[in-house]
Structures are given as structure tokens and as C-alpha cells.
Design a protein around this motif. Structure first.
Motif, PDB file in Angstrom:
ATOM      1  N   ALA A 100       0.744  -1.290   0.062  1.00 18.42           N
ATOM      2  CA  ALA A 100      -0.011  -0.072  -0.038  1.00 18.42           C
ATOM      3  C   ALA A 100       0.766   1.280  -0.010  1.00 18.42           C
ATOM      4  N   CYS A 101       0.348   2.484  -0.078  1.00 14.86           N
ATOM      5  CA  CYS A 101       0.927   3.496   0.226  1.00 14.86           C
ATOM      6  C   CYS A 101       0.456   4.693   1.206  1.00 14.86           C
ATOM      7  N   GLY A 102       1.169   5.222   1.775  1.00 11.75           N
ATOM      8  CA  GLY A 102       0.643   6.580   2.662  1.00 11.75           C
ATOM      9  C   GLY A 102      -0.156   5.952   3.634  1.00 11.75           C
ATOM     10  N   THR A 103      -1.106   6.592   3.747  1.00  7.82           N
ATOM     11  CA  THR A 103      -2.108   6.200   5.093  1.00  7.82           C
ATOM     12  C   THR A 103      -2.374   4.749   5.125  1.00  7.82           C
ATOM     13  N   SER A 104      -2.810   4.223   3.855  1.00  4.64           N
ATOM     14  CA  SER A 104      -3.185   2.939   3.919  1.00  4.64           C
ATOM     15  C   SER A 104      -1.938   1.864   4.130  1.00  4.64           C
ATOM     16  N   TYR A 105      -0.589   2.503   3.890  1.00 10.80           N
ATOM     17  CA  TYR A 105       0.139   1.831   4.377  1.00 10.80           C
ATOM     18  C   TYR A 105       0.457   1.745   5.799  1.00 10.80           C
TER      19      TYR A 105
ATOM     20  N   THR B 262      -3.592  -5.968  -0.961  1.00  9.97           N
ATOM     21  CA  THR B 262      -3.190  -4.499  -1.209  1.00  9.97           C
ATOM     22  C   THR B 262      -4.395  -3.674  -0.398  1.00  9.97           C
ATOM     23  N   ILE B 263      -4.112  -2.498  -0.168  1.00 11.37           N
ATOM     24  CA  ILE B 263      -5.101  -1.741   0.855  1.00 11.37           C
ATOM     25  C   ILE B 263      -4.864  -0.384   0.147  1.00 11.37           C
ATOM     26  N   SER B 264      -5.993   0.092  -0.624  1.00 14.68           N
ATOM     27  CA  SER B 264      -6.291   1.254  -1.124  1.00 14.68           C
ATOM     28  C   SER B 264      -7.651   1.852  -0.938  1.00 14.68           C
ATOM     29  N   GLN B 265      -7.665   3.275  -0.630  1.00 17.89           N
ATOM     30  CA  GLN B 265      -8.997   3.829  -0.484  1.00 17.89           C
ATOM     31  C   GLN B 265      -9.573   3.924  -1.929  1.00 17.89           C
ATOM     32  N   SER B 266      -9.076   4.477  -2.728  1.00 21.28           N
ATOM     33  CA  SER B 266      -9.399   4.756  -4.148  1.00 21.28           C
ATOM     34  C   SER B 266      -9.450   3.647  -5.049  1.00 21.28           C
ATOM     35  N   GLY B 267      -8.710   2.478  -4.879  1.00 17.63           N
ATOM     36  CA  GLY B 267      -8.631   1.576  -5.813  1.00 17.63           C
ATOM     37  C   GLY B 267      -7.751   1.822  -7.004  1.00 17.63           C
TER      38      GLY B 267
ATOM     39  N   GLY C 285     -12.258  14.874   1.422  1.00 23.29           N
ATOM     40  CA  GLY C 285     -10.891  15.439   1.712  1.00 23.29           C
ATOM     41  C   GLY C 285      -9.949  14.653   1.424  1.00 23.29           C
ATOM     42  N   VAL C 286      -8.714  15.692   0.911  1.00 25.86           N
ATOM     43  CA  VAL C 286      -7.563  14.710   0.420  1.00 25.86           C
ATOM     44  C   VAL C 286      -6.956  13.853   1.494  1.00 25.86           C
ATOM     45  N   ALA C 287      -6.963  14.446   2.594  1.00 29.72           N
ATOM     46  CA  ALA C 287      -6.253  13.527   3.780  1.00 29.72           C
ATOM     47  C   ALA C 287      -7.232  12.559   4.191  1.00 29.72           C
ATOM     48  N   SER C 288      -6.830  11.528   4.139  1.00 25.80           N
ATOM     49  CA  SER C 288      -7.517  10.123   4.396  1.00 25.80           C
ATOM     50  C   SER C 288      -7.876  10.195   6.003  1.00 25.80           C
ATOM     51  N   THR C 289      -9.118   9.937   6.158  1.00 26.80           N
ATOM     52  CA  THR C 289      -9.337   9.741   7.772  1.00 26.80           C
ATOM     53  C   THR C 289     -10.397   8.518   7.861  1.00 26.80           C
TER      54      THR C 289
ATOM     55  N   THR D 264     -11.754   2.637   8.686  1.00 23.05           N
ATOM     56  CA  THR D 264     -12.378   1.490   8.274  1.00 23.05           C
ATOM     57  C   THR D 264     -11.476   0.304   7.725  1.00 23.05           C
ATOM     58  N   GLN D 265     -10.336   0.662   7.049  1.00 22.18           N
ATOM     59  CA  GLN D 265      -9.526  -0.239   6.613  1.00 22.18           C
ATOM     60  C   GLN D 265      -9.022  -1.297   7.774  1.00 22.18           C
ATOM     61  N   LEU D 266      -8.814  -0.383   8.901  1.00 25.22           N
ATOM     62  CA  LEU D 266      -8.416  -1.191  10.022  1.00 25.22           C
ATOM     63  C   LEU D 266      -9.076  -2.038  10.397  1.00 25.22           C
TER      64      LEU D 266
ATOM     65  N   LEU E  26       1.667  12.216   9.568  1.00 24.05           N
ATOM     66  CA  LEU E  26       1.412  12.340   8.220  1.00 24.05           C
ATOM     67  C   LEU E  26       0.408  13.375   8.101  1.00 24.05           C
ATOM     68  N   LYS E  27      -0.686  13.210   8.885  1.00 26.26           N
ATOM     69  CA  LYS E  27      -1.795  14.200   9.060  1.00 26.26           C
ATOM     70  C   LYS E  27      -1.335  15.695   8.987  1.00 26.26           C
ATOM     71  N   LEU E  28      -0.640  15.835  10.299  1.00 26.04           N
ATOM     72  CA  LEU E  28       0.021  17.400  10.512  1.00 26.04           C
ATOM     73  C   LEU E  28       0.597  17.675   9.202  1.00 26.04           C
ATOM     74  N   LYS E  29       1.578  17.068   8.803  1.00 23.84           N
ATOM     75  CA  LYS E  29       2.461  17.658   7.915  1.00 23.84           C
ATOM     76  C   LYS E  29       1.506  17.907   6.497  1.00 23.84           C
ATOM     77  N   GLU E  30       0.723  16.889   6.091  1.00 23.22           N
ATOM     78  CA  GLU E  30       0.221  17.098   4.971  1.00 23.22           C
ATOM     79  C   GLU E  30      -0.972  18.280   4.924  1.00 23.22           C
ATOM     80  N   ILE E  31      -1.518  18.530   6.001  1.00 23.08           N
ATOM     81  CA  ILE E  31      -2.733  19.865   6.077  1.00 23.08           C
ATOM     82  C   ILE E  31      -2.212  21.020   6.744  1.00 23.08           C
TER      83      ILE E  31
ATOM     84  N   ALA F 298      -6.383  10.928  -5.897  1.00 22.18           N
ATOM     85  CA  ALA F 298      -6.045   9.496  -6.055  1.00 22.18           C
ATOM     86  C   ALA F 298      -4.703   9.739  -6.845  1.00 22.18           C
ATOM     87  N   VAL F 299      -3.493   8.836  -6.547  1.00 23.90           N
ATOM     88  CA  VAL F 299      -2.365   9.271  -7.422  1.00 23.90           C
ATOM     89  C   VAL F 299      -2.267   8.217  -8.272  1.00 23.90           C
ATOM     90  N   THR F 300      -2.733   8.679  -9.566  1.00 18.09           N
ATOM     91  CA  THR F 300      -2.603   7.446 -10.682  1.00 18.09           C
ATOM     92  C   THR F 300      -1.564   7.969 -11.524  1.00 18.09           C
TER      93      THR F 300
HETATM   94  C1  F6R Z   1      -2.934  10.569   3.518  1.00 15.73           C
HETATM   95  C2  F6R Z   1      -3.268  10.143   2.158  1.00 15.73           C
HETATM   96  C3  F6R Z   1      -2.417   9.549   0.983  1.00 15.73           C
HETATM   97  C4  F6R Z   1      -3.053   8.176   0.493  1.00 15.73           C
HETATM   98  C5  F6R Z   1      -2.298   7.339  -0.428  1.00 15.73           C
HETATM   99  C6  F6R Z   1      -2.787   6.023  -0.706  1.00 15.73           C
HETATM  100  O1  F6R Z   1      -3.860  11.322   4.236  1.00 15.73           O
HETATM  101  O2  F6R Z   1      -4.671  10.232   1.900  1.00 15.73           O
HETATM  102  O3  F6R Z   1      -1.438   9.294   1.892  1.00 15.73           O
HETATM  103  O4  F6R Z   1      -3.617   7.329   1.739  1.00 15.73           O
HETATM  104  O5  F6R Z   1      -2.029   8.238  -1.615  1.00 15.73           O
HETATM  105  O6  F6R Z   1      -4.027   6.255  -1.420  1.00 15.73           O
HETATM  106  P1  F6R Z   1      -4.833   5.040  -1.592  1.00 15.73           P
HETATM  107  O7  F6R Z   1      -5.587   4.554  -0.323  1.00 15.73           O
HETATM  108  O8  F6R Z   1      -6.416   5.612  -2.327  1.00 15.73           O
HETATM  109  O9  F6R Z   1      -4.339   4.103  -2.304  1.00 15.73           O
END
Ligand code: F6R
Length: 366
Positions: free
Chosen positions: A56-61, A102-107, A155-159, A164-166, A242-247, A362-364
Motif C-alpha cells: 500500500a501507499c501513504g495512510t493505507s500503508y 493490497t490496501i487502497s481507499q481509491s482502488g 477531503g484529500v487527507a484520508s480519515t 475502516t481499513q483497520l 503524516l496528517k499534521l504535515k500534509e494539512i 487519487a495518485v494515478t
Molecule cells: C494521506 C493520504 C494518502 C493516501 C495514499 C494512498 O492522508 O490520503 O497518503 O493514503 O495516497 O491512497 P489510496 O488509499 O487511495 O491507495
């Protein structure tokens, strides 16, 4: 659309009791942690899993890092967690009985998708996606799927996606433990009961918002911050940073509390606030001594301590009492205060909370 909230992030933070209870609904309805929660093929795919690799990446990681503690403790099988963009570019040693999660909010995160394809190209065919967006690319490419039911996260910052992933990962750990005979009926029933009470504890944590907002005004002028935790709360320290730095654009780092004296302690002075996640668990005494190390260097401590712990305020040690300790699910409850701290600090600094500079939802792209 925002109702009483000022930003989507605040709204989404407050939706967490609902999001968690919707995500847990299928588990509670099943009355046990059963393979079918993860799809039709799950019984066959999960039966002989010998190890787990989370990507996974970021918060999902960070959700994945938390899950490693649960999977090894409850299922007794090795679990590795890796940032997808690292895994996909190195020679990896897989195993046919390894479950790729794999863990991903956006998929749709490109690196996570490519890491999954890479694992499959190595012959790994036990694949599970934990995802918040139905029919997105990553779950479509996976044999098993657990959809979190956070609802659209704007919101860009995942909460709410994180907590719910947890929940999903906790269910996976217990399910693997059940299949391997490590979690008996009574233990599973107790864990189900804990899950049932989780939304209430999360609501209690949300009720701390005014106290946390008061801390945030003290936080806003700082340039740097440290977040400390141990065990399952170490990834929550990483997530808080991560939350503090990103927002709020305050430089923050998360550390395992035991690592302090191996380097970061050198940074501590009156200008470096230290946030400590100090649940009432087996590691509390260790965390207390880490706090003393920081205090001796003049650092201001901001401690989140469970209501039933012996932790007390003292000179330079500010304490907010989180709900009663909830056992293994505690990192989910402790995620809330660090989200609120980041949110209110950003508010005090006047940054664009829902759309932080340089970031996309979503980082595509790579
Ligand atoms: C942080 C944040 C990002 C995502 C990361 C993975 O608040 O939102 O670090 O967690 O870009 O995104 P998904 O879960 O969509 O794969």
C-alpha cells in the motif's frame, strides 16, 4: 452538503462511528469472522495461507503496519508490509501460499496496482484487495475483496477510509486466526463484542474535539513536531505525523518511542512539541519512561492517555484522556485524536484543509 461542518475533512472525521459500524455490519451479521466476508472464493484461497504480504501507499500503508501486529498475534503467521513503490521495483521472494493484500481507499493508486501486477507476474495468485471504491481497478484485479463502507471520501487527507481499513484488516487477522485454529470460539465471540462496541468508543474520542482544538492553538506556531507510539500505536504515531504535515505544513515525524535515544532525542528542546500516544496497554510503563527522557530535555509533551490509566498531568506534560482502553482495537480509537489535532492545527494556521498544496486525492501517476 457539509451540514454543520466547516470542511469535508471535519465531516469525514465525524462520520467515523457510522463508517465503522457500516463496515463492521457484515461481520456482526455473520456472527463470526468467516472467510465469506472476503468473497466467494475466500474459503479456498485463505485455507492454506502461510504468510501475508501487505502492499500500500501513504495512510493505507500505515493501516497495513498496524495489521501486521494483529495478523502475527492472532493468526500466528508471518506478515510483511511494504510500500508499493518499493516492492514493485525490487527482486522479491514470493511463495505460492503467501497472501498478497493490497490496501487502497481509491482502488486506483498506480503504484499499488503495479505492485499487485508484479506479484501476480511472479506467480502469486492469492490476492486480496481492501478498498473503499467498488469496481475500481485494484479490486477488479484481485481474487478476494473486502469493501470498506466509509462512503465517498472527499477531503484529500484520508480519515474515515483509514479507520475502516483497520476494521477490515482486524477482521482478516481474526479470520486467519480462526482458520488456523489459533482463535477459539470464546475468543472470537469476545472480539466480535469488542467490535460491536467500537463505534461508541470512537464517538467518545470525537467528543474530545474542544480539548484538542485548545491544544491546536498552542501547536500552530511550531515548525516541527514529533509523534511517539509503541506497538500497534506506533503506526498511529506515523499517521498523526503524516496528517499534521500534509494539512498544516508543520514538519512532523513519527517514531517508535523506544527509538528516541537512538537519534531523535537530539532534536528535543522547548521548540519541539512531542505528541505521545499512550494507551493503557502492556507498554505503558515503557512509554512513561520515554516521556521522562523528553521532559528532561525541556520538551513539551502532549499525551493521549486512556481514561482508565494511571497517567497524570505534570509540569510540561499535558494530558487528554481518551476513552477506556479497548484492547486490540485501541489503535482505531487513538487514530481519532491525531486526526482532530491535525485538523484544528491546520485551521489555526489558515491552510486549505480539504485541498492541501501539491497533493491529489487519487495518485494515478508515478
Ligand atoms: C494521506 C493520504 C494518502 C493516501 C495514499 C494512498 O492522508 O490520503 O497518503 O493514503 O495516497 O491512497 P489510496 O488509499 O487511495 O491507495
Amino acid at each position: 452538503e457539509l451540514g454543520p461542518y466547516r470542511h469535508f475533512m471535519q465531516k469525514e472525521i465525524h462520520e467515523q462511528p457510522r463508517a465503522i459500524s457500516d463496515t463492521a455490519e457484515g461481520i456482526l451479521d455473520a456472527g463470526d469472522f468467516v472467510p465469506s466476508l472476503f468473497g466467494d472464493e475466500a474459503e479456498a484461497v485463505l485455507a492454506d495461507v502461510a504468510s501475508v504480504q501487505i502492499l500500500a501507499c501513504g495512510t493505507s500503508y500505515y493501516a497495513g503496519l498496524t495489521a501486521r501486529y494483529w495478523i502475527e498475534a492472532l493468526a500466528g503467521i508471518p506478515c510483511a508490509v511494504e510500500i508499493a513503490s518499493e516492492y514493485r521495483y525490487r527482486k522479491v521472494v514470493g511463495h505460492p501460499q503467501q497472501l498478497i493484500v493490497t490496501i487502497s481507499q481509491s482502488g486506483e493508486t498506480l503504484d499499488t496496482m503495479e505492485a499487485l501486477k508484479y506479484a501476480k507476474a511472479q506467480g502469486q495468485d492469492k490476492t486480496l484487495s481492501i478498498c473503499n471504491v467498488p469496481e475500481s481497478a485494484i479490486p477488479r484485479a484481485s481474487r478476494l475483496v473486502f469493501y470498506t463502507r466509509a462512503g465517498a471520501e472527499i477531503g484529500v487527507a484520508s480519515t474515515k477510509a483509514f479507520t475502516t481499513q483497520l476494521v477490515a484488516l482486524f477482521a482478516l487477522a481474526v479470520t486467519l486466526g480462526r482458520l488456523r485454529g489459533q482463535v477459539d470460539d470464546a475468543h472470537a465471540a469476545a472480539l466480535l463484542d469488542d467490535l460491536c462496541h467500537l463505534p461508541g468508543s470512537v464517538q467518545h474520542a470525537l467528543n474530545l474535539e474542544p480539548q484538542i482544538a485548545a491544544w491546536a492553538s498552542a501547536f500552530a506556531p511550531y515548525q516541527h513536531a514529533l509523534f511517539l507510539g509503541r506497538g500497534t500505536h506506533y503506526p498511529i504515531a506515523l499517521e498523526g505525523a503524516l496528517k499534521l504535515k500534509e494539512i498544516s505544513y508543520i514538519h512532523a515525524e513519527g517514531y517508535p518511542a523506544g527509538e528516541l535515544k537512538h537519534g531523535p532525542l537530539a532534536l528535543v528542546d522547548a521548540q519541539m512539541p512531542v505528541v505521545v500516544i499512550a494507551p493503557n496497554d502492556a507498554l505503558l510503563e515503557k512509554v512513561k519512561s520515554n516521556i521522562q527522557e523528553v521532559r528532561a530535555r525541556g520538551g513539551q509533551m502532549y499525551v493521549f492517555a486512556d481514561a482508565d490509566s494511571s497517567f497524570t498531568e505534570s509540569e510540561g506534560v499535558h494530558v487528554i484522556r481518551t476513552p477506556r482502553h479497548v484492547g486490540l482495537l485501541s489503535p482505531i480509537v487513538h487514530a481519532i485524536p491525531v486526526q482532530l489535532l491535525a485538523y484544528h492545527t491546520a485551521l489555526a494556521r489558515g491552510t486549505d484543509v480539504d485541498k492541501p498544496r501539491n497533493l491529489a486525492k487519487a495518485v494515478t501517476v508515478e
